[in-house]
Design an enzyme around this catalytic site. Structure first.
Site, PDB file in Angstrom:
ATOM      1  N   LYS A 224       0.829  -1.206   0.000  1.00  0.00           N
ATOM      2  CA  LYS A 224       0.000   0.000   0.000  1.00  0.00           C
ATOM      3  C   LYS A 224       0.865   1.258   0.000  1.00  0.00           C
ATOM      4  O   LYS A 224       0.605   2.215  -0.744  1.00  0.00           O
ATOM      5  CB  LYS A 224      -0.918  -0.020   1.228  1.00  0.00           C
ATOM      6  CG  LYS A 224      -1.698   1.265   1.457  1.00  0.00           C
ATOM      7  CD  LYS A 224      -2.670   1.567   0.338  1.00  0.00           C
ATOM      8  CE  LYS A 224      -3.536   2.770   0.685  1.00  0.00           C
ATOM      9  NZ  LYS A 224      -4.481   3.115  -0.388  1.00  0.00           N
ATOM     10  N   CYS A 278      -3.527  10.168   1.363  1.00  0.00           N
ATOM     11  CA  CYS A 278      -2.716   9.025   0.927  1.00  0.00           C
ATOM     12  C   CYS A 278      -1.377   9.459   0.338  1.00  0.00           C
ATOM     13  O   CYS A 278      -0.325   9.243   0.931  1.00  0.00           O
ATOM     14  CB  CYS A 278      -3.497   8.196  -0.085  1.00  0.00           C
ATOM     15  SG  CYS A 278      -4.932   7.346   0.615  1.00  0.00           S
TER      16      CYS A 278
END
Length: 442
Positions: A224, A278
């Site tokens: 991720k 993010c």
């Protein structure tokens, strides 16, 4: 707890990821309890309403709430599967480094630990530094010595058959397309042990059409982070190219368009920086974990953060060269067509301009009902795009919202435009070149 072999699910955290995830799971037929720390959020969801902006989410939430499949609460209850989707911000330490804060994850683990029972599955979805799932596992083990907790030896094999399964499975979604991508995107599922991964896989296959690939928890955590660091590095190249083009008096959009005609070149579009929870955050988790081995990732973060200051300097030069002009900053969100302002470079740039030029400045943000707190007492006003086109001589494009893209040339041909997103390629060059010359002179 189960009806028709469908697990009861508890989703911890009802924000931009947690609420859509809870609604999608409920749509698959499972009864879902959503936990949040905000009474306002809980009450809103229990009315069948939403507190965030996301395409088609309002209708989905209304439907699953009305069918009794989704409810919200401040308090945890027993379930079969627990999905943790809470924030993982970073904080600067005494050295100025960006240290990840996993306190919300651990707090969520503490919240659910008392109600865990044999057979339950605990899945962490929050973007996390490598090793976070194991830390959560260790905390649960400390709180629940009566349960056999999953551990693995160096070969990945389980020491003993555990009572519960623990896994890590990050989301891969784009705001504005979250419901579609939660269902159709591939998922990386990392178990503390292979058995844990299989348990989580069986759960996700109930509502995910994309391919679900199993691995271990640490690999899934790193995957991720790598995905977003990759994007950050590529955006940094585009942003650095835009700064170089400004210095040389070139049109960066023309340069990129021509360069991308090469069959193996695909340069991204520059902007005023990088935002969101993010891409602007996750690379720091890798840097913090391996500070001596990450010069490229650290540099990319510096380039993208530095682009905001470049934009501010260029905008200020244009504004100061026209002391009687009124200014409209177009957009505050971190990307187009959403109401998410987290880590937004547009918000940062606009607030700096507002503090310096005060009442001359207006903000146009169609996805905000009111301006963020940093605009208080600056003297700025919030207006719509029509009023901006009628009353402002300088337009600073910070977000590529569709409502800005569709403004025809006839309505902006006489405006002084600083377009950080490249949405108005037909804007008269004389206006764009004036801003470039001011940047060169500064």
């Amino acid at each position: 707890m189960k009806s028709d072999n469908k697990p009861a699910v508890c989703v911890v955290g009802l924000g931009y990821i947690g609420l859509p995830t809870a609604a999608v799971i409920a749509r698959s037929g499972s009864k879902v309890l959503g936990l949040d720390v905000s009474q306002k959020v809980v009450d809103t969801i229990n009315r069948g309403e939403i507190h965030i902006e996301e395409v088609d989410l309002d209708g989905l939430v209304q439907g699953v709430v009305s069918r009794g499949l989704l409810s919200a609460s401040l308090e945890v209850a027993p379930a079969d599967v627990f999905v943790i989707a809470v924030p993982t911000p970073f904080e600067k330490d005494e050295k100025g480094d960006h240290a990840p804060d996993i306190s919300y994850v651990l707090a969520a683990g503490r919240k659910i630990a008392p109600v865990l029972k044999a057979g339950d599955v605990v899945i962490l979805e929050s973007t996390s530094p490598v090793g976070t799932t194991e830390k959560m596992r260790d905390m649960i083990a400390q709180m629940r010595p009566d349960l056999k907790i999953p551990y693995a030896d160096q070969g990945g094999l389980t020491r003993e058959t555990p009572d519960i399964s623990i896994a890590y499975c990050p989301e891969r979604v784009l705001p504005g397309r979250i419901l579609e991508e939660l269902t159709n995107n591939d998922r990386s599922i990392g178990g503390i042990t292979p058995r844990c991964a299989r348990k989580a896989l069986a759960f996700y296959k109930r509502f995910v059409r994309g391919e679900c690939v199993t691995t271990d928890a640490r690999a899934a955590e790193m995957t991720k982070l790598v995905e977003n660091a990759y994007r950050d590095v590529n955006i940094a190249f585009a942003n650095e190219l835009s700064i170089v083009s400004d210095r040389m008096g070139l049109d960066v959009w023309e340069v990129i368009r021509l360069a991308n005609r090469h069959p193996r070149v695909n340069i991204l579009s520059p902007g005023p920086g990088v935002g969101g929870h993010c891409i602007a955050v996750d690379p720091w988790f890798i840097v913090h974990g391996a500070p001596e081995e990450t010069p490229l990732i650290r540099t990319a973060r510096g380039v993208n953060d530095g682009k905001m200051h470049h934009v501010i300097a260029k905008a200020e030069a244009l504004i100061e060269a026209h002391p009687d002009a009124r200014i409209a900053c177009l957009g505050l969100a971190f990307k187009a067509n959403i109401d998410d302002f987290r880590e937004s470079p547009a918000r940062f740039v606009a607030s700096r301009i507002a503090r310096k030029f005060g009442e001359r400045v207006s903000i146009v943000e169609p996805y905000a009902t009111e301006l963020p707190i940093e605009f208080t007492d600056t003297g700025v006003t919030q207006i719509d795009i029509d009023e901006a086109l009628e009353t402002c001589e300088i337009l600073i494009v910070l977000v590529d919202h569709d409502v800005f893209r569709v403004v025809p040339l006839a309505e902006r041909a006489t405006k002084l435009v600083y377009d950080t997103r490249g949405i108005w390629a037909d804007q008269p060059r004389v206006v764009r070149e004036e801003a470039a010359k001011l940047a060169l002179a500064s």
